[in-house]
Design a protein around this motif. Structure first.
Motif, PDB file in Angstrom:
ATOM      1  N   ILE A  94       0.870  -1.179   0.000  1.00 59.56           N
ATOM      2  CA  ILE A  94       0.000   0.000   0.000  1.00 59.56           C
ATOM      3  C   ILE A  94       0.907   1.228   0.000  1.00 59.56           C
ATOM      4  O   ILE A  94       1.737   1.391   0.902  1.00 59.56           O
ATOM      5  CB  ILE A  94      -0.926   0.026   1.231  1.00 59.56           C
ATOM      6  CG1 ILE A  94      -1.857  -1.191   1.236  1.00 59.56           C
ATOM      7  CG2 ILE A  94      -1.743   1.320   1.260  1.00 59.56           C
ATOM      8  CD1 ILE A  94      -2.650  -1.348   2.524  1.00 59.56           C
ATOM      9  N   ILE A  95       0.766   2.060  -1.009  1.00 54.17           N
ATOM     10  CA  ILE A  95       1.602   3.251  -1.161  1.00 54.17           C
ATOM     11  C   ILE A  95       0.740   4.474  -0.859  1.00 54.17           C
ATOM     12  O   ILE A  95      -0.320   4.658  -1.470  1.00 54.17           O
ATOM     13  CB  ILE A  95       2.167   3.356  -2.591  1.00 54.17           C
ATOM     14  CG1 ILE A  95       2.940   2.089  -2.941  1.00 54.17           C
ATOM     15  CG2 ILE A  95       3.035   4.592  -2.744  1.00 54.17           C
ATOM     16  CD1 ILE A  95       2.956   1.787  -4.429  1.00 54.17           C
ATOM     17  N   ILE A  96       1.181   5.289   0.071  1.00 54.11           N
ATOM     18  CA  ILE A  96       0.450   6.508   0.425  1.00 54.11           C
ATOM     19  C   ILE A  96       1.180   7.687  -0.212  1.00 54.11           C
ATOM     20  O   ILE A  96       2.348   7.941   0.099  1.00 54.11           O
ATOM     21  CB  ILE A  96       0.363   6.689   1.946  1.00 54.11           C
ATOM     22  CG1 ILE A  96      -0.153   5.408   2.611  1.00 54.11           C
ATOM     23  CG2 ILE A  96      -0.538   7.875   2.297  1.00 54.11           C
ATOM     24  CD1 ILE A  96      -0.026   5.416   4.130  1.00 54.11           C
ATOM     25  N   ARG A 129       0.827  -7.128  -5.873  1.00 56.50           N
ATOM     26  CA  ARG A 129      -0.488  -6.467  -5.820  1.00 56.50           C
ATOM     27  C   ARG A 129      -0.300  -5.160  -5.060  1.00 56.50           C
ATOM     28  O   ARG A 129      -0.103  -5.169  -3.841  1.00 56.50           O
ATOM     29  CB  ARG A 129      -1.498  -7.372  -5.106  1.00 56.50           C
ATOM     30  CG  ARG A 129      -1.926  -8.581  -5.930  1.00 56.50           C
ATOM     31  CD  ARG A 129      -2.971  -9.409  -5.189  1.00 56.50           C
ATOM     32  NE  ARG A 129      -4.049  -8.598  -4.641  1.00 56.50           N
ATOM     33  CZ  ARG A 129      -5.070  -8.103  -5.356  1.00 56.50           C
ATOM     34  NH1 ARG A 129      -5.147  -8.354  -6.641  1.00 56.50           N
ATOM     35  NH2 ARG A 129      -6.014  -7.381  -4.767  1.00 56.50           N
ATOM     36  N   CYS A 130      -0.347  -4.053  -5.779  1.00 56.10           N
ATOM     37  CA  CYS A 130      -0.002  -2.777  -5.159  1.00 56.10           C
ATOM     38  C   CYS A 130      -1.112  -1.750  -5.370  1.00 56.10           C
ATOM     39  O   CYS A 130      -1.738  -1.685  -6.424  1.00 56.10           O
ATOM     40  CB  CYS A 130       1.335  -2.258  -5.689  1.00 56.10           C
ATOM     41  SG  CYS A 130       1.531  -2.364  -7.466  1.00 56.10           S
ATOM     42  N   LEU A 131      -1.315  -0.953  -4.345  1.00 56.23           N
ATOM     43  CA  LEU A 131      -2.370   0.057  -4.302  1.00 56.23           C
ATOM     44  C   LEU A 131      -1.760   1.395  -3.918  1.00 56.23           C
ATOM     45  O   LEU A 131      -0.994   1.474  -2.955  1.00 56.23           O
ATOM     46  CB  LEU A 131      -3.432  -0.338  -3.264  1.00 56.23           C
ATOM     47  CG  LEU A 131      -4.463   0.723  -2.884  1.00 56.23           C
ATOM     48  CD1 LEU A 131      -5.403   1.006  -4.053  1.00 56.23           C
ATOM     49  CD2 LEU A 131      -5.253   0.281  -1.652  1.00 56.23           C
ATOM     50  N   LEU A 132      -2.095   2.439  -4.667  1.00 52.92           N
ATOM     51  CA  LEU A 132      -1.652   3.798  -4.342  1.00 52.92           C
ATOM     52  C   LEU A 132      -2.855   4.637  -3.932  1.00 52.92           C
ATOM     53  O   LEU A 132      -3.870   4.665  -4.638  1.00 52.92           O
ATOM     54  CB  LEU A 132      -0.934   4.430  -5.530  1.00 52.92           C
ATOM     55  CG  LEU A 132      -0.377   5.844  -5.320  1.00 52.92           C
ATOM     56  CD1 LEU A 132       0.912   6.050  -6.110  1.00 52.92           C
ATOM     57  CD2 LEU A 132      -1.388   6.926  -5.742  1.00 52.92           C
ATOM     58  N   LEU A 133      -2.731   5.331  -2.804  1.00 56.48           N
ATOM     59  CA  LEU A 133      -3.786   6.198  -2.269  1.00 56.48           C
ATOM     60  C   LEU A 133      -3.275   7.631  -2.207  1.00 56.48           C
ATOM     61  O   LEU A 133      -2.214   7.894  -1.656  1.00 56.48           O
ATOM     62  CB  LEU A 133      -4.186   5.737  -0.867  1.00 56.48           C
ATOM     63  CG  LEU A 133      -4.667   4.290  -0.733  1.00 56.48           C
ATOM     64  CD1 LEU A 133      -4.695   3.875   0.735  1.00 56.48           C
ATOM     65  CD2 LEU A 133      -6.049   4.117  -1.369  1.00 56.48           C
ATOM     66  N   ALA A 186       4.981   7.641   1.180  1.00 53.09           N
ATOM     67  CA  ALA A 186       5.659   8.390   0.126  1.00 53.09           C
ATOM     68  C   ALA A 186       4.992   9.746  -0.065  1.00 53.09           C
ATOM     69  O   ALA A 186       4.744  10.186  -1.182  1.00 53.09           O
ATOM     70  CB  ALA A 186       5.644   7.596  -1.181  1.00 53.09           C
ATOM     71  N   THR A 187       4.712  10.409   1.054  1.00 55.07           N
ATOM     72  CA  THR A 187       3.951  11.652   1.017  1.00 55.07           C
ATOM     73  C   THR A 187       4.832  12.902   0.964  1.00 55.07           C
ATOM     74  O   THR A 187       4.370  14.011   1.227  1.00 55.07           O
ATOM     75  CB  THR A 187       3.002  11.732   2.236  1.00 55.07           C
ATOM     76  OG1 THR A 187       3.754  11.562   3.440  1.00 55.07           O
ATOM     77  CG2 THR A 187       1.939  10.655   2.154  1.00 55.07           C
TER      78      THR A 187
END
Length: 526
Positions: free
Chosen positions: A18-20, A39-43, A221-222
């Motif tokens: 999970i990438i923020i 399986r990767c998700l970016l928010l 990663a904000t």
């Protein structure tokens, strides 16, 4: 981008990563993780590239000035990443000649800079600079101060549209199997019984729904905002937010065929002006950002005065005033605090910290985003057993010439390359958009109406400012934020976005409020 409701419904599925953060760093990590079968998700809390990644100085550069500060590693990495981007993103990342004039009062500067440029070129494995006498420098940069002009140097770096670079990298990540969604705020980190971060509580800003999302790795990663999440695991702040502000001036008021870099008469800091998207972009300041990071940054009157003073010292015949400025913008750099008194002397290198299961990556520059992504993947490999170095690949857009020759006959080679660079692996689909809607330009820009329709249909537009300030740059390139084209814009995109008249009027009001508070030239007028 993916359908928003479909993405939201799938958030409860288990994720590897999970990438923020939806700036260039997060986008690079999504692409790299997806390419290795994860399986990767970016928010992203706001819009993709809303933060620093749409407000940079538009340079993809090797960091020549960092050589002077002894930051050899930073320069080495930057030069190599610049060369890679020039090759992979032709048309979006373009070579840029930069001219540096020298005057009698700084007679030793050319000698020192020449030595630095020699090292710079060695890192790039090619000679990339030349010396010129005063007569030729005057011809290459009409309008510069001739009094005391002694010599000059020209070298090459590169320029880009930073927000479009983020969009292209994100889209590549999605084509590789990754998932990205904007306007989804991480409200809280979810921790297991041992206190390790294992997921996040997410709020959809559009629908107001909330959901818990879990993954093996959570990456913070904000950018300049990383301390806000780090505080949730009890860590002390490490960032020093530094603001860089810029002016955009019509090309006819400050005509440049290439960039020019010169020192400010007040403090000796380097200022630059470069041709970009049909205008001239001037930057940048480098000051501590004291305002809240939750408020959109904007230029101050003092910063505007500072930049105009430098311009009028270098281009005295143009007599530039605040009234000549088309628009302004400011971004906050993610710089790690090392205690230096002078903000400009802080290191631009990056750091990765692993704290209670939260992996934070920050610092660095636009140019080095892929390097950061590779290092993050190296960090998480031991925790995920099914990383596959060669799992997913996408066809390189540079190898797909479909429609290139036909479009070039209508628009010319330069414009075709520009579009080719922006739409990358979606090139074939974008060609269909042009075939359907034609090659008409938005007046006084090099932007096609087809680009606006494409963005409205395919690029996750939730608000009008997403479209006019990041997908395309009309809000920065046209007077008054593009007010004269707003009626035509309504005709073009309203059917695509399915907004009713009330929603449209609300969005126009919202957009002009943002433009006035954060992009208007009135910010530097007394």
């Amino acid at each position: 981008m993916n359908n928003r409701e479909e993405v939201w419904d799938r958030l409860s599925e288990p994720w590897d990563v999970i990438i923020i953060g939806g700036g260039i760093t997060g986008a690079g990590i999504l692409r790299k993780a997806a390419s290795q079968g994860l399986r990767c998700l970016l928010l992203e809390k706001k819009d993709f590239a809303w933060g620093t990644s749409s407000r940079s100085g538009k340079l993809v550069h090797g960091g020549l000035r960092y050589l002077k500060q002894g930051q050899l590693k930073t320069t080495w990495h930057s030069v190599h990443e610049r060369e890679k981007l020039l090759s992979e993103c032709d048309g979006l990342v373009e070579p840029l000649g930069i001219l540096m004039p020298f005057y009698e009062e700084n007679r030793f500067d050319p000698i020192l800079l020449k030595a630095g440029l020699t090292l710079y070129d060695m890192m790039a494995h090619r000679k990339n600079h030349r010396s010129y006498d005063s007569e030729n420098i005057s011809k290459m940069a009409p309008g510069i101060r001739k009094s005391g002009l002694s010599t000059g140097l020209q070298y090459y770096d590169a320029r880009t549209d930073d927000a479009r670079l983020v969009l292209r990298v994100l889209k590549d990540g999605e084509l590789l199997g990754g998932t990205a969604i904007n306007y989804c705020s991480v409200e809280e980190l979810c921790r297991d019984q041992h206190g390790h971060v294992r997921g996040v509580t997410v709020k959809d800003i559009v629908s107001n729904k909330t959901k818990e999302v879990f993954g093996k790795i959570v990456v913070n990663a904000t950018g300049v905002w990383v301390d806000q999440l780090r505080a949730q695991v009890g860590e002390i702040p490490k960032m020093r937010p530094l603001r860089g502000s810029h002016l955009i001036i019509p090309n006819w008021r400050l005509p440049l065929a290439q960039a020019i870099s010169f020192t400010h008469p007040e403090d000796g800091r380097y200022i630059y002006a470069l041709p970009w998207e049909g205008v001239t972009l001037v930057g940048t300041t480098d000051i501590d950002h004291k305002e809240s990071l939750n408020v959109e940054p904007s230029i101050s009157f003092e910063e505007g005065k500072y930049l105009l003073e430098a311009l009028n010292e270098m281009f005295p015949s143009f007599q530039l005033k605040a009234e000549d400025v088309l628009s302004t913008f400011a971004g906050v750099r993610p710089v790690i605090h090392t205690g230096k008194k002078d903000p400009s002397k802080e290191s631009r290198d990056h750091c990765i910290w692993e704290e209670h299961g939260l992996l934070t990556v920050t610092g660095g520059k636009l140019t080095t985003f892929d390097l950061l992504a590779r290092e993050v993947l190296d960090k998480i490999k031991p925790q995920i057993t099914h990383v596959n170095e060669h799992h997913n690949k996408i066809q390189d857009a540079q190898q797909n010439m479909t429609g290139h020759t036909i479009l070039q006959s209508h628009l010319g080679e330069s414009m075709t390359r520009r579009l080719y660079g922006r739409y990358g692996n979606e090139w074939d689909s974008f060609i269909e958009e042009i075939e359907e809607n034609g090659c008409e330009f938005v007046p006084s820009t090099n932007i096609l109406w087809s680009e606006l329709r494409w963005a409205a249909r395919h690029e996750s537009i939730s608000h009008l400012d997403d479209l006019l300030l990041r997908r395309v740059r009309i809000g920065m390139l046209l007077p008054s934020g593009g007010r004269e084209i707003i009626n035509r814009l309504e005709e073009e995109i309203l059917p695509v976005l399915n907004w009713d008249e009330e929603r449209w009027n609300d969005e126009v009001t919202r957009y002009y409020k943002i433009w006035k508070n954060n992009y208007s030239p009135d910010l530097i007028l007394k």
